[in-house]
Design a protein around this motif. Structure first.
Motif, PDB file in Angstrom:
ATOM      1  N   ASP A   8     -11.598   0.541  -8.848  1.00 59.91           N
ATOM      2  CA  ASP A   8     -11.342  -0.305  -7.679  1.00 59.91           C
ATOM      3  C   ASP A   8     -12.551  -1.189  -7.380  1.00 59.91           C
ATOM      4  O   ASP A   8     -13.692  -0.750  -7.508  1.00 59.91           O
ATOM      5  N   ASN A  68      -0.490  -2.332  -8.106  1.00 60.90           N
ATOM      6  CA  ASN A  68      -0.164  -1.431  -6.996  1.00 60.90           C
ATOM      7  C   ASN A  68       1.031  -2.043  -6.263  1.00 60.90           C
ATOM      8  O   ASN A  68       0.889  -2.980  -5.495  1.00 60.90           O
ATOM      9  N   GLY A 114      -8.818  -3.722  -4.123  1.00 67.59           N
ATOM     10  CA  GLY A 114      -7.779  -3.636  -5.154  1.00 67.59           C
ATOM     11  C   GLY A 114      -8.353  -3.285  -6.516  1.00 67.59           C
ATOM     12  O   GLY A 114      -9.569  -3.199  -6.704  1.00 67.59           O
ATOM     13  N   GLU A 173      -2.901   1.794  -0.500  1.00 66.75           N
ATOM     14  CA  GLU A 173      -3.353   0.438  -0.814  1.00 66.75           C
ATOM     15  C   GLU A 173      -4.111  -0.060   0.413  1.00 66.75           C
ATOM     16  O   GLU A 173      -4.039   0.557   1.477  1.00 66.75           O
TER      17      GLU A 173
END
Ligand code: WTA
Length: 656
Positions: free
Chosen positions: A509, A530, A523, A395
């Protein structure tokens, strides 16, 4: 979100590689030049330099039927031979492959010679059970050496593994076994977690029980059980076998046969935007090439001297590529740790680094943030001077966590690599090279040599420096997924349809390019959450919630969370009929628990809000954006497209 982005883009700290590090680094600037000059030639060289081919390939890439790729298509190799035998044959059999640390303090050092011997025996056992090339084997194990040996034994005989994270429930395991049609399950009695034995075998028994009338033909013929926890287990005669008995009795005479480069290696299930997890399919030659290459140049692995530790569980792709395949293909020595970071004390990880002299450490931002919370005194109590490189994955890592990681764990001097990639990409795609790139806290920065990415708008046009859009991969790459198990249409639809005109891979993304052209990941842009670096689908948790007798309707969103990145927040409408017969007392807790049992503890919602209505558009689509506002304690945004504009004030009031 946008103020957060502005904040990120004003990040001005820069860290140039230390000259001493750069002088000895595996990854050098000329790799970019070589790859830019002749991309396919570059990947051909990597495959030849890093791997042993039983039959050399003559063509690097066949992309005549996109998006179905063939890399090194006429070459043949054996993945396990590349990770094991060839190191022994080269005289490195005494090098330690695995420095295993059990959570309860057990220790095992496994050399390359020992691991090769074990894998050969397991391969013999598998063949004796009728497993051959193309058959599927489910692996449901704790982080023990047998987990790595199982994966390699399956690979050795050309079969396909499907590793299921040990924290998943019996139901999740069953769904994965059924989808892949696994013939064998490899599991353990149990493993150590949080100071006690956590059983695994009962979940396998449950997953395989009660098939009568389910309409599903049982595919599993045998269950191979490692003894680790020492806990009592039930036994199905004829189906179940003990690993220690079967493997000890099996011959270690097992010659690795060559398989085509495109022979499937594994299926790994990951959450998509619908309720059903996708079985991401990877094959052999291309996957192993990029796994080995990135582990060398991004993690800067020097196999003779480094002690490497990637903390990921083998149940996730990071554990596949950067525990099993990359480091072992490179002949590295690595730590394998069974348990949780805080058992029996909050400094356990740092104690392990000190004990084994770990030099390369690769973990997730969520772990770093939880250590930040505990404070610097805990790592401060250990000698971390052996560390020379730190990595992050899973992440976005916020600049504060990045700086803490470098300062407190990396004694203000180690390079930090922030690596972007996915289950689907198979290996690292975007990252600094630690001896080359001047790093920026918070940015994953640049595609690795040989990888082409861009940030585009909805129409597929490049947004250019200083702008945000969607992340795409513009050229095929060696470790790309080859499909979704049993569902080629979903593969095309999910990843390739959006930018079909350009032939780009759509990663899902959001990203932004800064004025230097560096990439900042923002993100997911779809309904995938996530949580602690683990992908969870809103739809999957919603279907678990509505499977409970109390639930009429449910909507799930990912709300930002200081430690886990995102957290699961669920809004649930309870059936009137249920409320007539039951008290609503404790229902939110019951539903949290229920989701944990249905999917696994990682999917357990942080918050369950019982509400009377959900915000829907006139066409009936739930507006998750508004629910996210509520879950994050913000003022609710634009509600004008709702069928009933009053509904949000009702929900907000109920949540408060
Ligand atoms: C996210 C894990 C920002 C991203 C290897 C991606 C990241 C998803 C990074 C894949 C990073 C992973 N910076 N975001 N360095 N690494 N992600 O399949 O949203 O479990 O699409 O693979 O994690 O998760 P997966």
């Amino acid at each position: 979100m946008s103020s957060n982005i502005d904040h990120l883009l004003t990040e001005t700290r820069r860290f140039a590689p230390e000259p001493a590090f750069a002088a000895d680094a595996v990854g050098t600037a000329d790799l970019y030049a070589r790859a830019a000059e002749d991309r396919l030639g570059f990947w051909g060289d990597q495959a030849r330099e890093l791997l042993h081919w039983h039959t050399p390939f003559t063509e690097v890439l066949d992309w005549s039927n996109p998006p179905f790729a063939s890399w090194y298509g006429d070459g043949e190799l054996n993945v396990a031979y590349n990770c094991l035998d060839r190191h022994v044959e080269a005289g490195d059999g005494d090098r330690v492959a695995l420095l295993w640390e059990g959570e309860n303090g057990d220790e095992r050092r496994v050399t390359y010679a020992e691991l090769t011997d074990e894998v050969k025996r397991v391969a013999t056992v598998l063949e004796g059970l009728g497993i051959g090339a193309g058959d599927r084997v489910a692996i449901y194990l704790p982080m023990i050496p047998e987990a790595v040996a199982s994966m390699l034994a399956v690979a050795r005989i050309g079969a396909i593994h499907s590793v299921v994270f040990g924290g998943f429930s019996a139901d999740s395991l069953r769904a994965r076994i059924d989808d892949a049609g696994a013939k064998l399950v490899i599991t353990a009695d149990g493993g150590y977690r949080k100071g006690k034995v956590s059983a695994l075998k009962p979940a396998v028994d449950q997953a395989l029980a009660d098939r009568n009338g389910s309409g599903v033909q049982e595919s599993v013929e045998h269950v191979l059980v490692v003894r680790r926890g020492g806990n009592e287990v039930e036994w199905t005669e004829g189906r179940d076998l003990w690993w220690h008995e079967a493997v000890a009795a099996a011959s270690a005479d097992h010659e690795a046969q060559p398989f085509p480069s495109e022979n499937p290696l594994f299926i790994l299930y990951t959450s998509g935007t619908t309720g059903k997890p996708k079985g991401i399919l990877h094959t052999s030659g291309g996957y192993l090439t990029q796994a080995a290459f990135t582990n060398r140049v991004v993690h800067d692995v020097h196999p003779e001297t480094d002690v490497y530790w990637c903390t990921a569980d083998i149940g996730w792709v990071t554990g596949h590529t950067y525990v099993t395949y990359g480091p072992l293909a490179n002949g590295a020595t690595q730590v394998l740790y069974e348990g949780t970071p805080d058992t029996p004390h909050p400094g356990r990880w740092w104690e392990i680094i000190q004990k084994y002299g770990v030099s390369i450490f690769y973990t997730a931002p969520t772990a770093i943030r939880s250590f930040m919370k505990i404070g610097r005194d805990v790592p401060g109590g250990f000698d971390l001077s052996s560390l020379r490189l730190l990595g992050s994955v899973g992440e976005p890592i916020n600049p504060e966590a990045w700086m803490w990681y470098r300062g407190v764990i990396g004694h203000d001097s180690t390079p930090i690599i922030d690596t972007w990639w996915q289950t689907e990409t198979g290996a690292i795609m975007i990252s600094a090279l630690p001896g080359v790139t001047e790093t920026k806290p918070g940015s994953a920065q640049v595609p690795i040599p040989g990888i082409s990415i861009d940030v585009v708008d909805d129409a597929g046009e490049p947004v250019g420096e200083g702008n945000g859009g969607l992340l795409v991969v513009t050229e095929p790459w060696p470790s790309m997924l080859r499909g979704i198990w049993g569902d080629p249409e979903r593969y095309v639809e999910t990843y390739w349809e959006k930018f079909a005109a350009q032939g780009y891979y759509f990663a899902g993304d959001g990203a932004r390019l800064d004025d230097d052209g560096d990439v900042w990941l923002l993100g997911r842009v779809d309904d995938v959450m996530n949580v602690s670096g683990h992908r969870l689908s809103t739809a999957e948790i919603e279907s678990a919630l509505v499977a409970h007798e109390a639930t009429a309707e449910a909507a799930v969103v990912g709300a930002s969370d200081e430690t886990t990145g995102q957290a699961v927040a669920a809004f649930v409408i309870i059936k009137q009929s249920y409320l007539k017969a039951h008290s609503p007392e404790g229902l939110a807790q019951t539903l949290r628990q229920w989701v944990g049992e249905q999917i696994g503890p990682i999917a357990r919602p942080r918050d369950v809000y019982i509400v009377e209505e959900l915000p829907k558009t006139r066409s009936g689509k739930i507006m998750r954006r508004l629910l996210r506002d509520v879950a994050e304690g913000r003022e609710v945004g634009d509600t004008t497209t709702l069928a009933d504009t009053a509904v949000m004030s009702v929900i907000s009031a109920q949540v408060r």
